[in-house]
Write a protein that holds these residues in place. Structure first.
Motif, PDB file in Angstrom:
ATOM      1  N   ARG A 152     -29.083  87.020 -34.090  1.00 51.88           N
ATOM      2  CA  ARG A 152     -28.275  87.279 -35.308  1.00 51.88           C
ATOM      3  C   ARG A 152     -28.134  88.491 -35.944  1.00 51.88           C
ATOM      4  NH1 ARG A 152     -28.161  82.534 -38.700  1.00 51.88           N
ATOM      5  NH2 ARG A 152     -26.547  84.296 -39.776  1.00 51.88           N
ATOM      6  N   LEU A 153     -27.992  89.655 -36.010  1.00 49.26           N
ATOM      7  CA  LEU A 153     -26.996  91.283 -36.324  1.00 49.26           C
ATOM      8  C   LEU A 153     -26.282  90.555 -36.871  1.00 49.26           C
ATOM      9  CD1 LEU A 153     -26.971  93.132 -32.662  1.00 49.26           C
ATOM     10  CD2 LEU A 153     -28.805  93.644 -34.204  1.00 49.26           C
ATOM     11  N   ASP A 154     -25.959  89.425 -37.156  1.00 50.75           N
ATOM     12  CA  ASP A 154     -24.503  89.448 -38.118  1.00 50.75           C
ATOM     13  C   ASP A 154     -25.590  89.422 -40.070  1.00 50.75           C
ATOM     14  OD1 ASP A 154     -25.496  86.977 -37.720  1.00 50.75           O
ATOM     15  OD2 ASP A 154     -24.416  86.284 -39.041  1.00 50.75           O
ATOM     16  N   LEU A 155     -26.662  89.574 -39.547  1.00 51.70           N
ATOM     17  CA  LEU A 155     -27.283  89.405 -40.550  1.00 51.70           C
ATOM     18  C   LEU A 155     -28.063  90.817 -41.295  1.00 51.70           C
ATOM     19  CD1 LEU A 155     -29.671  86.713 -40.260  1.00 51.70           C
ATOM     20  CD2 LEU A 155     -27.886  86.227 -41.602  1.00 51.70           C
ATOM     21  N   LEU A 156     -28.060  91.396 -39.838  1.00 53.93           N
ATOM     22  CA  LEU A 156     -27.873  93.259 -40.983  1.00 53.93           C
ATOM     23  C   LEU A 156     -26.725  93.121 -41.102  1.00 53.93           C
ATOM     24  CD1 LEU A 156     -29.681  95.366 -40.670  1.00 53.93           C
ATOM     25  CD2 LEU A 156     -29.411  96.190 -38.064  1.00 53.93           C
ATOM     26  N   ARG A 157     -25.622  93.559 -40.009  1.00 57.41           N
ATOM     27  CA  ARG A 157     -24.781  93.456 -41.149  1.00 57.41           C
ATOM     28  C   ARG A 157     -24.241  93.573 -42.080  1.00 57.41           C
ATOM     29  NH1 ARG A 157     -18.953  93.234 -37.800  1.00 57.41           N
ATOM     30  NH2 ARG A 157     -17.815  94.511 -38.982  1.00 57.41           N
ATOM     31  N   SER A 158     -24.573  92.320 -42.768  1.00 57.40           N
ATOM     32  CA  SER A 158     -24.325  91.792 -43.901  1.00 57.40           C
ATOM     33  C   SER A 158     -24.988  92.654 -45.246  1.00 57.40           C
ATOM     34  CB  SER A 158     -25.169  89.965 -44.236  1.00 57.40           C
ATOM     35  OG  SER A 158     -23.190  90.105 -42.665  1.00 57.40           O
ATOM     36  N   VAL A 159     -26.600  91.901 -44.310  1.00 55.89           N
ATOM     37  CA  VAL A 159     -27.077  93.391 -45.472  1.00 55.89           C
ATOM     38  C   VAL A 159     -26.781  94.754 -45.309  1.00 55.89           C
ATOM     39  CG1 VAL A 159     -29.901  93.872 -45.747  1.00 55.89           C
ATOM     40  CG2 VAL A 159     -28.810  91.783 -45.396  1.00 55.89           C
TER      41      VAL A 159
ATOM     42  N   PRO B  48     -28.856  91.059 -24.998  1.00 53.97           N
ATOM     43  CA  PRO B  48     -27.191  91.154 -25.173  1.00 53.97           C
ATOM     44  C   PRO B  48     -26.417  91.605 -26.480  1.00 53.97           C
ATOM     45  CG  PRO B  48     -28.459  89.675 -23.748  1.00 53.97           C
ATOM     46  CD  PRO B  48     -29.425  89.830 -24.768  1.00 53.97           C
ATOM     47  N   ASP B  49     -27.155  90.421 -27.667  1.00 57.46           N
ATOM     48  CA  ASP B  49     -26.250  91.221 -28.504  1.00 57.46           C
ATOM     49  C   ASP B  49     -25.865  93.116 -28.826  1.00 57.46           C
ATOM     50  OD1 ASP B  49     -25.653  88.181 -29.026  1.00 57.46           O
ATOM     51  OD2 ASP B  49     -27.046  88.306 -30.274  1.00 57.46           O
TER      52      ASP B  49
ATOM     53  N   PRO C 105     -21.856  99.182 -30.358  1.00 59.42           N
ATOM     54  CA  PRO C 105     -20.497 100.794 -30.203  1.00 59.42           C
ATOM     55  C   PRO C 105     -19.174  99.425 -30.546  1.00 59.42           C
ATOM     56  CG  PRO C 105     -22.237 100.691 -28.324  1.00 59.42           C
ATOM     57  CD  PRO C 105     -22.126  99.211 -29.212  1.00 59.42           C
ATOM     58  N   ALA C 106     -18.651  99.084 -29.388  1.00 65.65           N
ATOM     59  CA  ALA C 106     -17.918  98.187 -30.151  1.00 65.65           C
ATOM     60  C   ALA C 106     -17.068  97.427 -31.420  1.00 65.65           C
ATOM     61  CB  ALA C 106     -17.304  97.081 -28.925  1.00 65.65           C
ATOM     62  N   GLU C 107     -18.260  96.835 -31.931  1.00 62.30           N
ATOM     63  CA  GLU C 107     -17.692  96.358 -33.712  1.00 62.30           C
ATOM     64  C   GLU C 107     -17.850  97.701 -34.675  1.00 62.30           C
ATOM     65  OE1 GLU C 107     -21.138  94.138 -34.181  1.00 62.30           O
ATOM     66  OE2 GLU C 107     -19.960  91.708 -32.890  1.00 62.30           O
ATOM     67  N   GLY C 108     -19.123  98.186 -33.998  1.00 62.54           N
ATOM     68  CA  GLY C 108     -18.324  99.883 -35.109  1.00 62.54           C
ATOM     69  C   GLY C 108     -19.183  99.887 -36.270  1.00 62.54           C
ATOM     70  N   TRP C 109     -20.123  98.630 -36.682  1.00 67.14           N
ATOM     71  CA  TRP C 109     -20.312  99.110 -37.888  1.00 67.14           C
ATOM     72  C   TRP C 109     -21.782  99.438 -37.986  1.00 67.14           C
ATOM     73  CZ3 TRP C 109     -24.825  96.530 -38.221  1.00 67.14           C
ATOM     74  CH2 TRP C 109     -25.459  95.449 -37.403  1.00 67.14           C
ATOM     75  N   LEU C 110     -21.989 100.150 -37.037  1.00 72.00           N
ATOM     76  CA  LEU C 110     -23.147 101.344 -38.127  1.00 72.00           C
ATOM     77  C   LEU C 110     -22.150 102.453 -37.011  1.00 72.00           C
ATOM     78  CD1 LEU C 110     -26.345 100.013 -35.638  1.00 72.00           C
ATOM     79  CD2 LEU C 110     -25.839 100.190 -38.079  1.00 72.00           C
ATOM     80  N   GLY C 111     -21.027 102.614 -37.330  1.00 70.69           N
ATOM     81  CA  GLY C 111     -20.655 104.557 -37.142  1.00 70.69           C
ATOM     82  C   GLY C 111     -20.325 104.931 -35.629  1.00 70.69           C
ATOM     83  N   GLU C 112     -19.990 106.048 -35.781  1.00 69.80           N
ATOM     84  CA  GLU C 112     -20.191 106.878 -34.769  1.00 69.80           C
ATOM     85  C   GLU C 112     -21.835 107.184 -35.038  1.00 69.80           C
ATOM     86  OE1 GLU C 112     -18.353 107.658 -31.722  1.00 69.80           O
ATOM     87  OE2 GLU C 112     -16.979 106.723 -32.388  1.00 69.80           O
ATOM     88  N   ALA C 113     -22.510 107.281 -33.238  1.00 70.00           N
ATOM     89  CA  ALA C 113     -24.031 107.488 -33.649  1.00 70.00           C
ATOM     90  C   ALA C 113     -23.873 109.415 -33.958  1.00 70.00           C
ATOM     91  CB  ALA C 113     -24.633 107.479 -31.644  1.00 70.00           C
ATOM     92  N   ILE C 114     -24.642 109.397 -34.383  1.00 70.82           N
ATOM     93  CA  ILE C 114     -25.148 110.881 -35.119  1.00 70.82           C
ATOM     94  C   ILE C 114     -25.696 112.067 -34.407  1.00 70.82           C
ATOM     95  CG2 ILE C 114     -26.214 112.958 -36.174  1.00 70.82           C
ATOM     96  CD1 ILE C 114     -25.864 110.039 -38.426  1.00 70.82           C
TER      97      ILE C 114
END
Length: 162
Positions: free
Chosen positions: A3-10, A33-34, A39-48
């Motif tokens: 449920r990484l979708d929950l983190l993404r939503s928050v 596996p999630d 990286p492909a979804e990109g919602w955490l942006g490019e790694a700093i």
């Protein structure tokens, strides 16, 4: 599914990660596996990336002095050290929150004035925002613990009120 979708939503587009955290996630993807999708979804942006030599030395000092990192394991605690350093030292990230379930890292971050959140807090936000039902959130956290995550668990679904 974790449920990484929950983190993404928050996070609502505000999440970021350092290169070391991204590397840890890629290594952990064989167990969770999630994480391989991040990286492909990109919602955490490019790694700093921390590339300045003086900054790298400072991160390594934090990794060793605060988190017990060693030369024998140069990647151990690097994600925690990079995250603390970036939040504390880079103007663009001052005031950012740090999400972790590592108790020692959280203790250090709080002493340094970094606002922290754990999975239980993220779940509470997801419940408050209507992304998941309280009982489902509690069940998910118990499943995550059964799969090897070390989380502070709610005593009941009432503990997820933010």
């Amino acid at each position: 599914m974790g449920r990484l979708d929950l983190l993404r939503s928050v996070l609502r587009g505000r999440g970021r990660w350092t290169a070391a955290v991204a590397h840890e996630a890629s290594r952990s993807a064989r167990y969770f596996p999630d994480l391989a999708l991040l990286p492909a979804e990109g919602w955490l942006g490019e790694a700093i990336e921390i590339v300045d030599e003086a900054d790298i030395r400072r991160v390594n000092r934090i990794r060793r002095a605060v988190f017990g990192g060693t030369d024998a394991e140069p990647l151990r605690h690097l994600g925690e050290a990079e995250s603390c350093f970036v939040i504390l030292e880079w103007a663009a990230f001052v005031g950012s929150w740090w999400i972790s379930d590592d108790r020692e890292s959280l203790r250090y971050a709080r002493r340094r004035g970094i606002t922290t959140a754990e999975t239980i807090d993220v779940m509470g936000m997801a419940v408050a925002d209507g992304h998941v039902d309280k009982r489902d959130a509690v069940a998910l956290m118990h499943r995550m613990t059964a799969e090897g995550r070390h989380l502070r668990l709610p005593r009941s679904d009432a503990d997820l009120v933010t």
